[in-house]
Design an enzyme around this catalytic site. Structure first.
Site, PDB file in Angstrom:
ATOM      1  N   ASP A 121      34.990   9.119  37.293  1.00  0.00           N
ATOM      2  CA  ASP A 121      35.133   9.498  35.883  1.00  0.00           C
ATOM      3  C   ASP A 121      36.600   9.703  35.517  1.00  0.00           C
ATOM      4  O   ASP A 121      37.059   9.292  34.445  1.00  0.00           O
ATOM      5  CB  ASP A 121      34.364  10.794  35.593  1.00  0.00           C
ATOM      6  CG  ASP A 121      32.869  10.655  35.804  1.00  0.00           C
ATOM      7  OD1 ASP A 121      32.343   9.549  35.641  1.00  0.00           O
ATOM      8  OD2 ASP A 121      32.233  11.670  36.140  1.00  0.00           O
ATOM      9  N   ASP A 141      28.611  14.526  41.043  1.00  0.00           N
ATOM     10  CA  ASP A 141      29.759  15.124  40.355  1.00  0.00           C
ATOM     11  C   ASP A 141      30.159  16.411  41.060  1.00  0.00           C
ATOM     12  O   ASP A 141      29.318  17.089  41.663  1.00  0.00           O
ATOM     13  CB  ASP A 141      29.417  15.428  38.895  1.00  0.00           C
ATOM     14  CG  ASP A 141      29.201  14.161  38.077  1.00  0.00           C
ATOM     15  OD1 ASP A 141      29.926  13.185  38.304  1.00  0.00           O
ATOM     16  OD2 ASP A 141      28.298  14.165  37.215  1.00  0.00           O
TER      17      ASP A 141
END
Length: 216
Positions: free
Chosen positions: A181, A147
């Site tokens: 995401d 991430d």
């Protein structure tokens, strides 16, 4: 192949951007390192997680394995859904949004399934290495999801009169996420916003068919 071109292109572009950025992050940034893109509002912050989207966790090695296998089963179902929607000629917007969800789910599955084999362990001192001599940091299905997008747009302290959270720090938007995401979130949000438009034609077709049956 008519009807598959745009969804396939959307999936390809999302996966390409997602994986290129993740590879660059892994190979050029140490864990926790960050670059401020727009002051304190938009930050590239390298972190990894063992769990679900936006850094949520799902405990232990067994939980990690279960989650990865569940993701694989889910993405197979979503992929079948895309094919079904194209064959049944559903609204193109709906097909594209489901394709975005498919691409996002697949992007994170690649991390979970293969990154443990491909990279050395990321740490706070140096970037990871691709295909390290001693092997990767984990086995198949036990990789960590990369991430990097962090948007701490609002920061402050909850007033004391706020129940439960009074006096505690708050931050919006706290989770760190990735392109995969974002693709999932955009796909879901657009389906919710435009659902009446997407399914309007299908409802009209059902009414037409029902009237035809009654007349016969």
């Amino acid at each position: 192949m008519k009807g598959y071109t745009k969804p396939a292109l959307a999936v390809f572009l999302v996966l390409l951007a997602d994986q290129l950025l993740k590879f660059w992050i892994k190979l050029n940034m140490s864990l926790g390192q960050e670059y401020k893109i727009a002051g304190n509002w938009f930050i590239i912050h390298f972190t990894e997680n063992n769990g679900m989207a936006f850094g949520m966790e799902f405990g232990g090695d067994a939980g990690k394995l279960f989650l990865t296998l569940f993701r694989i089963a889910a993405v197979c179902g979503i992929g079948y859904g895309v094919v079904y929607l194209v064959k049944k000629k559903y609204h193109r917007g709906l097909v594209l949004n489901v394709a975005l969800i498919f691409a996002g789910a697949l992007g994170n599955i690649i991390d979970s399934t293969f990154y443990g084999l491909l990279f050395s362990e990321s740490n706070f001192f140096q970037p990871a290495k691709l295909f390290p001599p001693g092997g990767g940091y984990a086995g198949l299905f036990h990789g960590k999801v990369v991430d990097m997008f962090y948007f701490p747009i609002l920061q402050g302290i909850f007033p004391q009169w706020v129940p439960v959270w009074g006096g505690q720090d708050f931050e919006f938007f706290r989770p760190v996420f990735n392109i995969a995401d974002a693709a999932i979130s955009v796909g879901v949000i657009l389906i919710l916003i435009f659902q009446k438009h997407y399914f309007k034609e299908e409802k009209k077709e059902e009414v037409f068919l029902n009237n035809e049956v009654i007349e016969e």
